[in-house]
Design an enzyme around this catalytic site. Structure first.
Site, PDB file in Angstrom:
ATOM      1  N   GLY A   1     -29.038 -41.612 -35.645  1.00  0.00           N
ATOM      2  CA  GLY A   1     -29.560 -40.245 -35.572  1.00  0.00           C
ATOM      3  C   GLY A   1     -31.018 -40.137 -35.925  1.00  0.00           C
ATOM      4  N   GLY A   2     -31.551 -41.117 -36.637  1.00  0.00           N
ATOM      5  CA  GLY A   2     -32.969 -41.117 -36.951  1.00  0.00           C
ATOM      6  C   GLY A   2     -33.389 -39.956 -37.835  1.00  0.00           C
TER       7      GLY A   2
ATOM      8  N   LYS B   1     -32.806 -27.021 -40.159  1.00  0.00           N
ATOM      9  CA  LYS B   1     -32.272 -25.785 -39.590  1.00  0.00           C
ATOM     10  C   LYS B   1     -31.094 -25.271 -40.415  1.00  0.00           C
ATOM     11  CE  LYS B   1     -35.462 -26.407 -36.795  1.00  0.00           C
ATOM     12  NZ  LYS B   1     -35.960 -27.570 -37.534  1.00  0.00           N
TER      13      LYS B   1
ATOM     14  N   TYR C   1     -46.092 -26.197 -38.467  1.00  0.00           N
ATOM     15  CA  TYR C   1     -44.731 -25.689 -38.314  1.00  0.00           C
ATOM     16  C   TYR C   1     -43.766 -26.204 -39.387  1.00  0.00           C
ATOM     17  CZ  TYR C   1     -43.011 -30.037 -36.125  1.00  0.00           C
ATOM     18  OH  TYR C   1     -42.624 -31.327 -35.879  1.00  0.00           O
TER      19      TYR C   1
ATOM     20  N   ARG D   1     -47.391 -36.100 -39.054  1.00  0.00           N
ATOM     21  CA  ARG D   1     -46.589 -37.317 -38.992  1.00  0.00           C
ATOM     22  C   ARG D   1     -47.380 -38.390 -38.245  1.00  0.00           C
ATOM     23  NH1 ARG D   1     -41.397 -36.640 -40.483  1.00  0.00           N
ATOM     24  NH2 ARG D   1     -40.759 -38.542 -39.413  1.00  0.00           N
TER      25      ARG D   1
ATOM     26  N   HIS E   1     -27.996  -6.338 -20.085  1.00  0.00           N
ATOM     27  CA  HIS E   1     -28.465  -5.293 -20.990  1.00  0.00           C
ATOM     28  C   HIS E   1     -27.358  -4.962 -21.986  1.00  0.00           C
ATOM     29  CE1 HIS E   1     -30.547  -1.664 -22.323  1.00  0.00           C
ATOM     30  NE2 HIS E   1     -29.386  -1.022 -22.209  1.00  0.00           N
TER      31      HIS E   1
END
Length: 456
Positions: free
Chosen positions: A40-41, A52, A185, A269, A435
């Site tokens: 997954g790194g 998140k 960010y 990074r 909508h």
């Protein structure tokens, strides 16, 4: 020393590496993956996914806290408390599920996994230092997918008080005060989360404004929200080093000290090229230079993901992975992407796809529709932000879409699809949008560009 031969060796099992391995296995290539940590790194283990989760945790706590005060919804609730260690355990559970899933998918694709750190002897020989001793791997083709790592400032080395994003995502207590060095960010995502959890947050940004990669119109709602959350933003200010009680900075008015129990350093990074230098590959600055088929300057060696340059995004690495495997299998696939969505999970969220107004130039126009005129945004109490469409003046071809708003990240794919499919303003305006949804703002922006706005 044991020796393994294979058709394809993938070094790194992050989003690029594991996608490459799975796709190669599906194609029937005898594939080996080398990974020093869990599959997954950075993204799955210490980056995209856990951040998140923490952002969601912070948002839920903040919502509960807001309901203790007078509010237009008429809801009242008791003062919430948080067990951050328990919340972090929930986050870790999500990570474990996903990394376990990746491992299972690679096993299903008959990919062999070697755990350890790889170093090149030459273009056809890699030695992996494992817990059981060195293993030599001799592949026909190698894909380098070694990713990137946080930049550490020499005067703010990572430690107990100075945190990388990885360490910040492992805290078991909310710091009373947090200084965030870097207004990009990553810093703003985590800084906002900790502010919602109750920390007194100060952002230190050397540039003239936060999120310098985005234009001022997009970042203005984010800056306003930070202010409402009690976050102090110091622009034009450089961090100098730790003091006994905080962080020493140099700003427009001279030196000052910021109270900070913890200092989060998020200044960027850098590509992880350790163990690769032996090959003498052609570089593009600090990055490995690749062509449209992900080939490096050495025959039989490909590279993908963060190690190949900006934007350092997981989904870019995934897309490159599929091309690299096609190349390794003798195919002719090439990189031909019109756009790569970029999302900043701040509050509100930012999305950019394709060209900005400045990048598009005088041959283009930019038209936006504000969420303050959108019914769905009103009903969820978040009217800050807008959707902006950049299009050619002569034929209405959509060149870019930018948006800022609560939850707007979920529309990034729709924006990208419009550009990849060659949509025009007429196509978007003529598509029936459900909508009430925030997505109607995209259609309204197209109507506005065509000269017949309906709701503004």
């Amino acid at each position: 020393m044991s020796t393994i031969t294979c058709q394809l060796l993938v070094i790194g099992a992050g989003p690029g590496g594991y996608v490459a391995a799975i796709r190669a296995g599906q194609k029937g290539l005898d594939t080996v993956v080398v990974e020093a940590e869990r599959p997954g790194g950075t993204c799955l283990n210490i980056g995209c996914i856990p951040s998140k989760a923490v952002i969601h945790l912070a948002e839920e706590f903040h919502r509960a806290a807001e309901l203790t005060h007078d509010n237009p919804l008429g809801i009242s609730a008791g003062t919430p408390t948080i067990d951050l260690a328990k919340g972090m355990a929930w986050k870790d559970g999500i990570v474990a599920r996903l990394t376990g899933g990746v491992a299972g998918l690679m096993k299903k694709a008959k990919v062999r996994v070697v755990t350890g750190r790889a170093r090149f002897v030459d273009g056809k020989t890699v030695v992996v230092d494992t817990a059981d001793g060195p293993v030599t791997i001799k592949p026909a083709t190698t894909i380098i997918a070694t990713g990137s790592e946080p930049v550490e400032l020499p005067f703010l080395p990572f430690g107990e008080r100075v945190l990388s994003s990885t360490a910040a995502l492992a805290l078991d207590k909310v710091p009373a005060s947090l200084a965030v060095v870097g207004g990009g960010y990553i810093g703003l995502e985590l800084g906002t989360a900790f502010a919602k959890l109750g920390a007194k947050v100060t952002v230190v940004e050397a540039g003239a404004r936060i999120l310098p990669a985005y234009d001022a119109d997009l970042t203005a709602p984010v800056a306003a929200r930070l202010k409402s959350l009690g976050v102090t933003v110091l622009t034009g200010t450089k961090a100098l080093g730790l003091t006994d009680t905080g962080l020493k900075v140099q700003g427009p008015d001279g030196e000052a000290e910021i109270a900070a129990d913890k200092v989060l350093v998020t200044v960027g990074r850098r590509p992880n090229t350790s163990g690769i230098e032996t090959l003498g590959l052609t570089m593009a600055g600090p990055f490995i230079k690749v062509d449209a088929r992900m080939r490096t300057s050495m025959t039989g060696v490909l590279a993908i993901g963060d190690v190949t340059g900006d934007p350092m995004l997981a989904h870019r690495a995934m897309a490159q992975a599929e091309i690299a495997v096609e190349t390794a299998a003798g195919g002719r696939a090439e990189w031909d992407k019109r756009c790569i969505p970029a999302i900043c999970f701040t509050d509100p969220e930012l999305v950019t796809v394709g060209l900005s107004p400045a990048e598009a130039g005088d041959a283009a126009r930019a038209d936006s529709f504000p969420f303050k005129a959108n019914g769905r945004a009103m009903t969820v109490g978040r009217e800050d932000g807008f959707i902006r469409v950049v299009s050619r003046k002569d034929n209405g071809l959509v060149l870019g879409v930018q948006a800022v708003g609560a939850g707007i990240s979920e529309m990034a794919t729709a924006f990208a699809l419009a550009i990849e499919m060659g949509a025009t303003l007429q196509d978007i305006a003529g598509t029936i949008h459900a909508h009430p949804t925030q997505g109607e703002a995209l259609q309204e922006a197209a109507h506005r560009a065509l000269g017949h706005a309906l709701h503004i």
